[in-house]
Design an enzyme around this catalytic site. Structure first.
Site, PDB file in Angstrom:
ATOM      1  CG  ASP A 127     -38.569 -45.210   9.106  1.00 17.55           C
ATOM      2  OD1 ASP A 127     -39.463 -45.272   8.249  1.00 17.55           O
ATOM      3  OD2 ASP A 127     -37.784 -44.248   9.204  1.00 17.55           O
ATOM      4  CG  LEU A 128     -36.668 -47.788   3.470  1.00 20.92           C
ATOM      5  CD1 LEU A 128     -35.985 -49.145   3.510  1.00 20.92           C
ATOM      6  CD2 LEU A 128     -37.547 -47.676   2.224  1.00 20.92           C
ATOM      7  CG  ASP A 129     -34.796 -41.896   4.087  1.00 22.09           C
ATOM      8  OD1 ASP A 129     -33.608 -42.243   3.947  1.00 22.09           O
ATOM      9  OD2 ASP A 129     -35.184 -40.742   3.873  1.00 22.09           O
ATOM     10  CB  THR A 136     -33.384 -42.725   0.165  1.00 22.64           C
ATOM     11  OG1 THR A 136     -34.378 -42.632   1.187  1.00 22.64           O
ATOM     12  CG2 THR A 136     -33.146 -44.185  -0.162  1.00 22.64           C
ATOM     13  CG  LEU A 185     -36.326 -28.991   1.669  1.00 20.40           C
ATOM     14  CD1 LEU A 185     -36.095 -29.511   0.257  1.00 20.40           C
ATOM     15  CD2 LEU A 185     -37.348 -27.865   1.669  1.00 20.40           C
ATOM     16  CE  LYS A 186     -32.223 -34.185   7.617  1.00 26.45           C
ATOM     17  NZ  LYS A 186     -31.242 -34.537   8.639  1.00 26.45           N
ATOM     18  N   GLY A 187     -38.867 -33.870   6.893  1.00 26.98           N
ATOM     19  CA  GLY A 187     -40.196 -34.154   7.416  1.00 26.98           C
ATOM     20  C   GLY A 187     -41.291 -33.305   6.813  1.00 26.98           C
ATOM     21  CB  VAL A 188     -41.230 -30.400   4.699  1.00 25.40           C
ATOM     22  CG1 VAL A 188     -42.123 -29.485   3.895  1.00 25.40           C
ATOM     23  CG2 VAL A 188     -40.806 -29.712   5.998  1.00 25.40           C
ATOM     24  CB  SER A 189     -45.764 -32.440   2.069  1.00 25.86           C
ATOM     25  OG  SER A 189     -45.946 -31.078   1.742  1.00 25.86           O
ATOM     26  CB  SER A 239     -41.225 -47.430   5.330  1.00 23.38           C
ATOM     27  OG  SER A 239     -40.835 -46.333   4.537  1.00 23.38           O
ATOM     28  CB  ALA A 240     -44.152 -42.699   5.138  1.00 26.20           C
ATOM     29  CB  SER A 241     -40.655 -45.176   1.451  1.00 29.58           C
ATOM     30  OG  SER A 241     -40.237 -45.385   0.112  1.00 29.58           O
ATOM     31  CE  LYS A 242     -48.244 -43.216  -1.617  1.00 34.35           C
ATOM     32  NZ  LYS A 242     -49.302 -42.575  -2.408  1.00 34.35           N
ATOM     33  CG  ASN A 243     -40.321 -45.035  -4.372  1.00 31.07           C
ATOM     34  OD1 ASN A 243     -40.921 -45.313  -5.389  1.00 31.07           O
ATOM     35  ND2 ASN A 243     -40.232 -43.792  -3.919  1.00 31.07           N
ATOM     36  CE  LYS A 278     -43.515 -44.299  10.104  1.00 37.63           C
ATOM     37  NZ  LYS A 278     -42.112 -44.547   9.730  1.00 37.63           N
ATOM     38  CD  GLU A 295     -39.686 -44.085  12.555  1.00 33.73           C
ATOM     39  OE1 GLU A 295     -38.830 -43.205  12.337  1.00 33.73           O
ATOM     40  OE2 GLU A 295     -40.627 -44.306  11.789  1.00 33.73           O
ATOM     41  CG  ASP A 296     -34.668 -41.696  10.791  1.00 33.99           C
ATOM     42  OD1 ASP A 296     -35.839 -42.100  10.577  1.00 33.99           O
ATOM     43  OD2 ASP A 296     -34.055 -40.949  10.013  1.00 33.99           O
TER      44      ASP A 296
END
Length: 218
Positions: free
Chosen positions: A10-12, A18, A45-49, A115-119, A146, A170-171
């Protein structure tokens, strides 16, 4: 090589952190609306859209807003977040990650990002580790979030390695669940109390040594 495995990261929160940039971007929006937004508030806000995150901040400040204003602030937040990524460099890589990537590269293992990140690509480029990854699957490549295992299954498929021979770092709880649902070995990076569903748990990558990597390979 018969014992080649897929190591999927995973990334972040795993490779880089980030989350602090998301906080700064939200704090800037909150400040403009005269809302006091703290690190403690940020935990909500963690894990929230992004949309729900804005609603939470507005609720904290008891601010009513039109959909037009909300849309404007959501765009502004993302632009501010991306502006913070511009100055990222290798110093942003979390402790022990580079050593682990080098070890896997030396052992000719399959290395992927899931990763879910688009960056994801620009972040890997800016931190100087893009070349370590044989495969990158990010938010632009998948439709299901996920704990759906789509992102990890796609990474294993692109590496041409069976999911049961895949290891995921994963974190987040949802990420660990995704790895488990996908029939993969899950390695939690973080707190044992939170990531207790993982097959293995380490506080960070500095605690992962070569003997553990060899165990996963063999």
């Amino acid at each position: 090589m018969n014992n080649k495995k897929a190591f999927i990261f995973d990334l972040d929160g795993v490779i880089v952190d980030t989350a602090k940039y998301h906080f700064l971007a939200w704090q800037k929006i909150a400040k403009a609306l005269n809302i006091n937004f703290t690190h403690e508030d940020n935990e909500l806000l963690k894990g929230v859209s992004r949309v729900r995150s804005l609603d939470i901040i507005l609720e904290l400040g008891k601010v009513q807003a039109s959909q037009e204003d909300k849309d404007k602030w959501l765009i502004q937040k993302n632009e501010d977040y991306l502006s913070y990524l511009v100055d990222m460099d290798e110093s942003e890589i979390l402790p022990g990650v580079f050593k682990t990537l080098q070890l896997l590269k030396d052992k000719k293992q399959g290395i992927a990002l899931g990763s879910a990140s688009k960056n994801a690509r620009p972040i890997l480029e800016k931190t100087g580790i893009l070349s370590y990854f044989d495969v990158i699957v990010d938010g632009n490549d998948v439709t299901n979030a996920k704990p759906d295992p789509e992102v990890f299954l796609k990474a294993a498929q692109l590496l041409n390695i069976d999911p049961k021979n895949s290891i995921v770092f994963e974190d987040s709880v949802a990420g660990i669940q995704a790895a488990n649902i996908g029939g993969m070995t899950s390695v939690g990076i973080g707190e044992e109390t939170i990531l207790h569903e993982a097959d293995y748990i380490f506080k960070d990558f500095t605690l992962i040594d070569e003997s553990f990597i060899n165990k996963l390979i063999n």
